[in-house]
Design an enzyme around this catalytic site. Structure first.
Site, mmCIF file in Angstrom:
data_model
loop_
_atom_site.group_PDB
_atom_site.id
_atom_site.type_symbol
_atom_site.label_atom_id
_atom_site.label_comp_id
_atom_site.label_asym_id
_atom_site.label_seq_id
_atom_site.Cartn_x
_atom_site.Cartn_y
_atom_site.Cartn_z
ATOM 1 N N ASP A 61 18.046 -2.268 2.422
ATOM 2 C CA ASP A 61 17.378 -3.362 1.710
ATOM 3 C C ASP A 61 17.627 -4.618 2.550
ATOM 4 O OD1 ASP A 61 16.752 -5.536 0.141
ATOM 5 O OD2 ASP A 61 17.638 -4.712 -1.691
ATOM 6 N N TYR A 150 4.578 -16.339 -2.514
ATOM 7 C CA TYR A 150 4.420 -15.560 -1.284
ATOM 8 C C TYR A 150 4.099 -16.480 -0.097
ATOM 9 C CZ TYR A 150 2.245 -12.070 1.842
ATOM 10 O OH TYR A 150 1.903 -11.276 2.918
ATOM 11 N N LYS A 154 6.367 -17.113 3.251
ATOM 12 C CA LYS A 154 5.863 -16.747 4.578
ATOM 13 C C LYS A 154 5.752 -17.974 5.491
ATOM 14 C CE LYS A 154 5.207 -12.240 4.241
ATOM 15 N NZ LYS A 154 5.834 -11.284 5.161
HETATM 16 N N1 LIG Z 1 -1.722 -6.073 4.044
HETATM 17 C C1 LIG Z 1 -2.085 -7.290 4.344
HETATM 18 O O1 LIG Z 1 -3.272 -7.644 4.234
HETATM 19 C C2 LIG Z 1 -1.062 -8.283 4.833
HETATM 20 C C3 LIG Z 1 -1.545 -9.544 5.189
HETATM 21 C C4 LIG Z 1 -0.644 -10.486 5.661
HETATM 22 C C5 LIG Z 1 0.694 -10.166 5.794
HETATM 23 N N2 LIG Z 1 1.130 -8.934 5.423
HETATM 24 C C6 LIG Z 1 2.557 -8.686 5.586
HETATM 25 O O2 LIG Z 1 2.725 -7.524 6.359
HETATM 26 C C7 LIG Z 1 3.948 -6.875 6.007
HETATM 27 C C8 LIG Z 1 3.664 -5.427 5.705
HETATM 28 O O3 LIG Z 1 2.811 -5.364 4.571
HETATM 29 P P1 LIG Z 1 1.938 -4.097 4.169
HETATM 30 O O4 LIG Z 1 0.576 -4.583 3.894
HETATM 31 O O5 LIG Z 1 2.177 -3.005 5.118
HETATM 32 O O6 LIG Z 1 2.589 -3.816 2.740
HETATM 33 P P2 LIG Z 1 3.262 -2.522 2.147
HETATM 34 O O7 LIG Z 1 3.603 -2.879 0.745
HETATM 35 O O8 LIG Z 1 2.422 -1.329 2.409
HETATM 36 O O9 LIG Z 1 4.602 -2.379 3.043
HETATM 37 C C9 LIG Z 1 5.717 -3.204 2.875
HETATM 38 C C10 LIG Z 1 6.956 -2.355 3.088
HETATM 39 O O10 LIG Z 1 8.108 -3.188 2.926
HETATM 40 C C11 LIG Z 1 9.077 -2.434 2.236
HETATM 41 N N3 LIG Z 1 10.032 -3.291 1.546
HETATM 42 C C12 LIG Z 1 9.833 -4.042 0.453
HETATM 43 N N4 LIG Z 1 10.968 -4.652 0.091
HETATM 44 C C13 LIG Z 1 11.914 -4.288 0.986
HETATM 45 C C14 LIG Z 1 13.287 -4.572 1.139
HETATM 46 N N5 LIG Z 1 13.946 -5.377 0.271
HETATM 47 N N6 LIG Z 1 13.955 -4.021 2.173
HETATM 48 C C15 LIG Z 1 13.323 -3.191 3.041
HETATM 49 N N7 LIG Z 1 12.004 -2.880 2.953
HETATM 50 C C16 LIG Z 1 11.323 -3.412 1.920
HETATM 51 C C17 LIG Z 1 8.290 -1.586 1.244
HETATM 52 O O11 LIG Z 1 9.036 -0.479 0.780
HETATM 53 C C18 LIG Z 1 7.070 -1.206 2.053
HETATM 54 O O12 LIG Z 1 7.252 0.031 2.745
HETATM 55 C C19 LIG Z 1 4.512 -7.651 4.818
HETATM 56 O O13 LIG Z 1 5.506 -8.555 5.276
HETATM 57 C C20 LIG Z 1 3.314 -8.414 4.303
HETATM 58 O O14 LIG Z 1 3.677 -9.597 3.649
HETATM 59 C C21 LIG Z 1 0.290 -7.985 4.951
#
Ligand SMILES: NC(=O)c1ccc[n+]([C@@H]2O[C@H](COP(=O)([O-])OP(=O)(O)OC[C@H]3O[C@@H](n4cnc5c(N)ncnc54)[C@H](O)[C@@H]3O)[C@@H](O)[C@H]2O)c1
Length: 259
Positions: A61, A150, A154
């Site tokens: 975590d 959020y 970020k």
């Molecule tokens: N999907 C999008 O459109 C998007 C856009 C901008 C930024 N992001 C960023 O990209 C990153 C990945 O997002 P995603 O879309 O793959 O989302 P996702 O929810 O599929 O993946 C996020 C991962 O982070 C893990 N996680 C959450 N809390 C955690 C913790 N305390 N310790 C360890 N792991 C933890 C989750 O288990 C999950 O596997 C994130 O930081 C998100 O904010 C995503």
């Protein structure tokens, strides 16, 4: 340097997985970390079957200081730590009036404290030349009133990355940030589910149709980003091709945010 090792957080998720797969082409060992070890092992097998890199897993975590310290103890035994990708993150649409303190703190604990803890331990243990890539979001620049928690968390990641970049500039450690646009992962699937629940006009549309509508309205280039688009930018920042680049933020978002 032999046995260069990179750590990817959030490696079970959509972007983390794509990033880990891509950078396995460039590192000898990739360490995947996320909350659950079981899912990580499946991901590791799939990556290992398609690259020559060694893939190891360790659940952690990222918001928990003791767990992060333990993760780095393990990583230091497995290779020369030279790369870190802070991709773990949580996000959800919430009207500002409905964000309670617990939710605010949880979002900051994972997105901001997690990035801080992982980067601080990286700075202490990395063997330069080494690089950090932080995954922020265009939500950091959007002023979206459904993403106040959020977006703020970020935005904090970007400024933290600036400080690391300047603080480590003479040590051979670089720090850069990628701001992904709209990628159809669990994060967006959950967001669309929330929107459909709260807007009767979306009730008859599929999740994919709602997402496509948001993309069409929001992204100048008119298409969503793929996880591989983000992974390519991350691989560049981690590589020697970016050896003179630090403290920068790159939006991979089809022209949505102008930096
Ligand atoms: N999907 C999008 O459109 C998007 C856009 C901008 C930024 N992001 C960023 O990209 C990153 C990945 O997002 P995603 O879309 O793959 O989302 P996702 O929810 O599929 O993946 C996020 C991962 O982070 C893990 N996680 C959450 N809390 C955690 C913790 N305390 N310790 C360890 N792991 C933890 C989750 O288990 C999950 O596997 C994130 O930081 C998100 O904010 C995503």
């Amino acid at each position: 340097m032999t046995n260069k090792l990179a750590i990817v957080t959030g490696a079970s998720g959509g972007l983390g997985l794509a990033i880990a797969s891509r950078i396995a082409e460039d590192f000898d060992t990739v360490m995947l970390t996320d909350l659950q070890e079981e899912r990580l092992s499946e991901v590791a097998e799939s990556i290992e079957s398609s690259t020559s890199a060694r893939v190891i897993v360790s659940a952690c975590d990222v918001s928990d200081q003791a767990q992060v310290a333990g993760l780095y103890d393990t990583a230091a035994r497995e290779g020369a730590i030279t790369g870190l990708v802070n991709a773990a993150g949580i996000g959800m649409f919430t009207p500002i009036a409905e964000i309670d303190v617990e939710l605010w703190d949880r979002v900051f604990a994972v997105n901001t404290r997690g990035t801080f803890l992982m980067s601080q331990h990286f700075i202490r243990t990395a063997q330069p030349p080494a690089a950090i890539v932080n995954i922020s979001s265009i939500g950091a620049r959007a002023g979206n009133d459904m993403l106040a928690h959020y977006g703020a968390s970020k935005a904090a990641v970007i400024e933290f990355s600036h400080a690391v970049a300047r603080g480590c500039a003479r040590t051979g450690i670089r720090s850069n940030t990628v701001m992904p646009g709209f990628i159809y992962t669990d994060m967006w699937r959950n967001t669309v589910a929330y929107l459909k629940q709260n807007d009767p006009s979306l009730a008859d549309l599929t999740t994919e149709q709602v997402f496509a509508g948001i993309v069409d309205q929001s992204i100048p280039m008119g298409r969503a980003q793929e996880p591989e688009d983000i992974a390519e930018a991350v691989a560049f920042f981690l590589s020697d091709r970016a050896k003179n680049i630090t403290g920068q933020t790159l939006a991979v978002d089809g022209g949505t945010v102008l930096t």
